[in-house]
Scaffold this motif. Structure first.
Motif, mmCIF file in Angstrom:
data_model
loop_
_atom_site.group_PDB
_atom_site.id
_atom_site.type_symbol
_atom_site.label_atom_id
_atom_site.label_comp_id
_atom_site.label_asym_id
_atom_site.label_seq_id
_atom_site.Cartn_x
_atom_site.Cartn_y
_atom_site.Cartn_z
ATOM 1 N N LYS A 127 0.829 -1.207 0.000
ATOM 2 C CA LYS A 127 0.000 0.000 0.000
ATOM 3 C C LYS A 127 0.863 1.256 0.000
ATOM 4 O O LYS A 127 0.483 2.293 0.557
ATOM 5 C CB LYS A 127 -0.927 -0.007 1.221
ATOM 6 C CG LYS A 127 -1.871 -1.211 1.273
ATOM 7 C CD LYS A 127 -2.704 -1.214 2.551
ATOM 8 C CE LYS A 127 -3.610 -2.444 2.617
ATOM 9 N NZ LYS A 127 -4.411 -2.493 3.864
ATOM 10 N N PHE A 128 2.030 1.172 -0.616
ATOM 11 C CA PHE A 128 2.925 2.329 -0.655
ATOM 12 C C PHE A 128 2.288 3.470 -1.439
ATOM 13 O O PHE A 128 1.574 3.259 -2.427
ATOM 14 C CB PHE A 128 4.255 1.949 -1.299
ATOM 15 C CG PHE A 128 5.121 1.073 -0.434
ATOM 16 C CD1 PHE A 128 5.739 1.577 0.703
ATOM 17 C CD2 PHE A 128 5.317 -0.267 -0.754
ATOM 18 C CE1 PHE A 128 6.529 0.779 1.497
ATOM 19 C CE2 PHE A 128 6.107 -1.079 0.038
ATOM 20 C CZ PHE A 128 6.715 -0.561 1.174
ATOM 21 N N VAL A 129 2.575 4.691 -0.996
ATOM 22 C CA VAL A 129 2.041 5.889 -1.657
ATOM 23 C C VAL A 129 3.200 6.821 -2.007
ATOM 24 O O VAL A 129 4.340 6.619 -1.591
ATOM 25 C CB VAL A 129 1.032 6.622 -0.746
ATOM 26 C CG1 VAL A 129 -0.148 5.725 -0.432
ATOM 27 C CG2 VAL A 129 1.702 7.094 0.549
ATOM 28 N N GLY A 130 2.861 7.852 -2.786
ATOM 29 C CA GLY A 130 3.860 8.854 -3.131
ATOM 30 C C GLY A 130 4.720 8.431 -4.309
ATOM 31 O O GLY A 130 4.495 7.390 -4.935
ATOM 32 N N PRO A 131 5.731 9.227 -4.626
ATOM 33 C CA PRO A 131 6.597 8.928 -5.772
ATOM 34 C C PRO A 131 7.720 7.952 -5.410
ATOM 35 O O PRO A 131 8.004 7.723 -4.237
ATOM 36 C CB PRO A 131 7.167 10.304 -6.119
ATOM 37 C CG PRO A 131 7.266 10.988 -4.783
ATOM 38 C CD PRO A 131 6.063 10.516 -3.990
ATOM 39 N N LEU A 132 8.338 7.408 -6.440
ATOM 40 C CA LEU A 132 9.561 6.642 -6.229
ATOM 41 C C LEU A 132 10.691 7.627 -5.949
ATOM 42 O O LEU A 132 10.840 8.627 -6.668
ATOM 43 C CB LEU A 132 9.907 5.813 -7.467
ATOM 44 C CG LEU A 132 8.960 4.657 -7.799
ATOM 45 C CD1 LEU A 132 9.372 3.979 -9.110
ATOM 46 C CD2 LEU A 132 8.927 3.631 -6.674
ATOM 47 N N PRO A 133 11.503 7.420 -4.915
ATOM 48 C CA PRO A 133 12.564 8.376 -4.584
ATOM 49 C C PRO A 133 13.586 8.511 -5.717
ATOM 50 O O PRO A 133 13.976 7.516 -6.335
ATOM 51 C CB PRO A 133 13.218 7.755 -3.333
ATOM 52 C CG PRO A 133 12.200 6.821 -2.776
ATOM 53 C CD PRO A 133 11.429 6.300 -3.951
ATOM 54 N N GLU A 134 13.996 9.729 -5.987
ATOM 55 C CA GLU A 134 15.047 9.965 -6.979
ATOM 56 C C GLU A 134 16.333 9.235 -6.603
ATOM 57 O O GLU A 134 17.112 8.845 -7.473
ATOM 58 C CB GLU A 134 15.322 11.471 -7.093
ATOM 59 C CG GLU A 134 14.194 12.284 -7.686
ATOM 60 C CD GLU A 134 14.095 12.148 -9.199
ATOM 61 O OE1 GLU A 134 15.054 11.626 -9.812
ATOM 62 O OE2 GLU A 134 13.058 12.558 -9.758
ATOM 63 N N SER A 135 16.531 9.021 -5.311
ATOM 64 C CA SER A 135 17.757 8.354 -4.844
ATOM 65 C C SER A 135 17.891 6.942 -5.378
ATOM 66 O O SER A 135 19.001 6.389 -5.416
ATOM 67 C CB SER A 135 17.784 8.326 -3.314
ATOM 68 O OG SER A 135 16.701 7.554 -2.797
ATOM 69 N N MET A 136 16.785 6.347 -5.826
ATOM 70 C CA MET A 136 16.855 4.989 -6.355
ATOM 71 C C MET A 136 17.675 4.925 -7.641
ATOM 72 O O MET A 136 18.110 3.849 -8.061
ATOM 73 C CB MET A 136 15.451 4.432 -6.586
ATOM 74 C CG MET A 136 14.669 4.205 -5.291
ATOM 75 S SD MET A 136 13.000 3.561 -5.569
ATOM 76 C CE MET A 136 13.352 1.909 -6.164
ATOM 77 N N GLY A 137 17.922 6.063 -8.250
ATOM 78 C CA GLY A 137 18.779 6.111 -9.425
ATOM 79 C C GLY A 137 20.231 5.810 -9.119
ATOM 80 O O GLY A 137 21.049 5.669 -10.044
ATOM 81 N N GLY A 138 20.574 5.701 -7.836
ATOM 82 C CA GLY A 138 21.943 5.358 -7.456
ATOM 83 C C GLY A 138 22.141 3.897 -7.108
ATOM 84 O O GLY A 138 23.230 3.498 -6.689
ATOM 85 N N MET A 139 21.090 3.078 -7.295
ATOM 86 C CA MET A 139 21.182 1.655 -6.928
ATOM 87 C C MET A 139 21.829 0.882 -8.082
ATOM 88 O O MET A 139 21.194 0.148 -8.828
ATOM 89 C CB MET A 139 19.793 1.127 -6.586
ATOM 90 C CG MET A 139 19.139 1.891 -5.437
ATOM 91 S SD MET A 139 17.408 1.446 -5.127
ATOM 92 C CE MET A 139 17.608 -0.167 -4.351
ATOM 93 N N ARG A 140 23.122 1.054 -8.214
ATOM 94 C CA ARG A 140 23.882 0.665 -9.403
ATOM 95 C C ARG A 140 23.891 -0.830 -9.687
ATOM 96 O O ARG A 140 24.154 -1.256 -10.808
ATOM 97 C CB ARG A 140 25.321 1.147 -9.252
ATOM 98 C CG ARG A 140 26.037 0.512 -8.059
ATOM 99 C CD ARG A 140 27.330 1.180 -7.735
ATOM 100 N NE ARG A 140 27.998 0.495 -6.613
ATOM 101 C CZ ARG A 140 28.860 1.079 -5.805
ATOM 102 N NH1 ARG A 140 29.157 2.359 -5.975
ATOM 103 N NH2 ARG A 140 29.418 0.389 -4.827
ATOM 104 N N SER A 141 23.604 -1.674 -8.680
ATOM 105 C CA SER A 141 23.644 -3.127 -8.875
ATOM 106 C C SER A 141 22.281 -3.734 -9.164
ATOM 107 O O SER A 141 22.180 -4.939 -9.410
ATOM 108 C CB SER A 141 24.256 -3.810 -7.645
ATOM 109 O OG SER A 141 25.556 -3.335 -7.386
ATOM 110 N N LEU A 142 21.235 -2.916 -9.145
ATOM 111 C CA LEU A 142 19.876 -3.425 -9.231
ATOM 112 C C LEU A 142 19.612 -4.081 -10.592
ATOM 113 O O LEU A 142 19.873 -3.489 -11.647
ATOM 114 C CB LEU A 142 18.883 -2.293 -8.999
ATOM 115 C CG LEU A 142 17.466 -2.691 -8.576
ATOM 116 C CD1 LEU A 142 17.496 -3.465 -7.264
ATOM 117 C CD2 LEU A 142 16.577 -1.455 -8.448
ATOM 118 N N GLU A 143 19.073 -5.317 -10.544
ATOM 119 C CA GLU A 143 18.745 -6.073 -11.752
ATOM 120 C C GLU A 143 17.246 -6.283 -11.912
ATOM 121 O O GLU A 143 16.740 -6.309 -13.038
ATOM 122 C CB GLU A 143 19.449 -7.433 -11.723
ATOM 123 C CG GLU A 143 20.963 -7.341 -11.677
ATOM 124 C CD GLU A 143 21.629 -8.697 -11.497
ATOM 125 O OE1 GLU A 143 20.897 -9.722 -11.529
ATOM 126 O OE2 GLU A 143 22.861 -8.730 -11.316
#
Length: 328
Positions: free
Chosen positions: A254-270
């Motif tokens: 039930k998450f709300v709001g935007p996706l954090p811009e900081s997620m652009g730094g998750m360099r290993s995410l697949e």
């Protein structure tokens, strides 16, 4: 031969044995007694495993593993139990706590009922406990909090309920699986103290926020699965600190709001799944530019924009949003 002569002869023979042999015999005698007690509680043995559990040579029993201790003399002890997928039904007796040299217990995919014995607090050397896919029940087995060597804990696919104690996240676990139970709880604020590489809390009724302390798991966490719970509020920006994370699944919450811009730094995410929440705003371009991202699922939210680069990912799903020109 009189009883006294028999006793004297036996005593004389024992005196000729090395001390280590006497200790070995005592240890295996305890193990034999414990395992026979356990055998008597088993009500179903689909693969006839327990037919091998006869005689004093417990090291020859199917599923029982022995090793020499590191102490002087190298005593042979029962060091592990592996009865995965044997179709056993029954309970776990308190006597198992007498096998204090156990390093691992693997009992997954059986039909054990009841709870984890409180006597397991005596298993100070135990590093792996896997009782997944059984029919165990009750509140979280707090006895595991008394196991200083535990590194791998898997209690998934059982019927445990109640809360997750804060002390669990102060343990030195490498892997934690508590998914597919009946836990109804929030995630404690000290969540980020856990040094695990894999954390799976999926398919419970976990509610509330993801603590900001998750950002402290940046050097160890590789996979986290929180899907199909009741988590709410905004996704904390600290999640972007998880630069070693390869899999993040927070779908069906039930998450709300935007996706954090900081997620652009998750360099290993697949792999990233945020589908079936109440998220909104525009997808940050930085997420779709992550160098290793191969699968991004953000369907069935309220997003109203996505950068074109997101459509170039090897696999993506954006259905059921408010994005102009995209399927809704």
């Amino acid at each position: 031969m009189t009883p006294r002569i028999t006793f004297v002869l036996l005593f004389s023979l024992l005196c000729l044995l090395p001390t280590s042999s006497l200790l070995l015999s005592l240890h295996l005698q305890v193990a034999f007694t414990v395992l026979q007690v356990w055998r008597s509680t088993i009500t179903l043995d689909l693969h006839n495993v327990l037919e091998t559990w006869v005689g004093l040579d417990v090291c020859s029993y199917t599923g029982i593993y022995c090793a020499q201790t590191l102490a002087v003399g190298g005593l042979l002890v029962v060091s592990g139990i592996d009865l995965n997928h044997f179709g056993l039904a029954g309970t776990l007796p308190e006597e198992l706590g007498q096998l204090t040299d156990l390093a691992f217990i693997h009992l997954n995919s059986n039909q054990f009922t009841g709870s984890i014995p409180k006597s397991f607090r005596n298993l100070k050397l135990l590093s792996e406990l896997d009782v997944s896919n059984n029919q165990l029940s009750g509140t979280f087995p707090s006895v595991v909090l008394s196991m200083p060597s535990l590194r791998f804990l898997d209690i998934r696919f059982n019927a445990f309920e109640g809360t997750l104690p804060a002390e669990l996240f102060d343990m030195k676990l490498d892997a934690l699986f508590v998914n597919d139970n009946n836990f109804a709880t929030s995630i404690p604020e000290n969540f980020g103290n856990l040094p695990a590489s894999v954390v799976v809390l999926a398919n419970n009724d976990i509610y509330g926020c993801v603590p900001e302390s998750i950002g402290r798991m940046s050097s160890t966490l590789h996979e986290i699965l929180l899907l199909n719970n009741s988590l709410s509020s905004c996704i904390p920006k600290e999640i972007g600190n998880l630069v070693e994370l390869t899999v993040l699944d927070i779908g069906s919450n039930k998450f709300v709001g935007p996706l954090p811009e900081s997620m652009g730094g998750m360099r290993s995410l697949e792999q990233l799944n945020v589908a079936e929440n109440n998220l909104s705003g525009e997808i940050p371009a930085g997420i779709c530019q992550l160098p290793r991202l191969r699968n991004f699922t953000y369907s069935y939210n309220y997003f109203d924009g996505e950068p074109p680069i997101c459509l170039n990912l090897p696999k993506y799903s954006d259905d059921g949003n408010c994005i102009p020109g995209r399927p809704n």
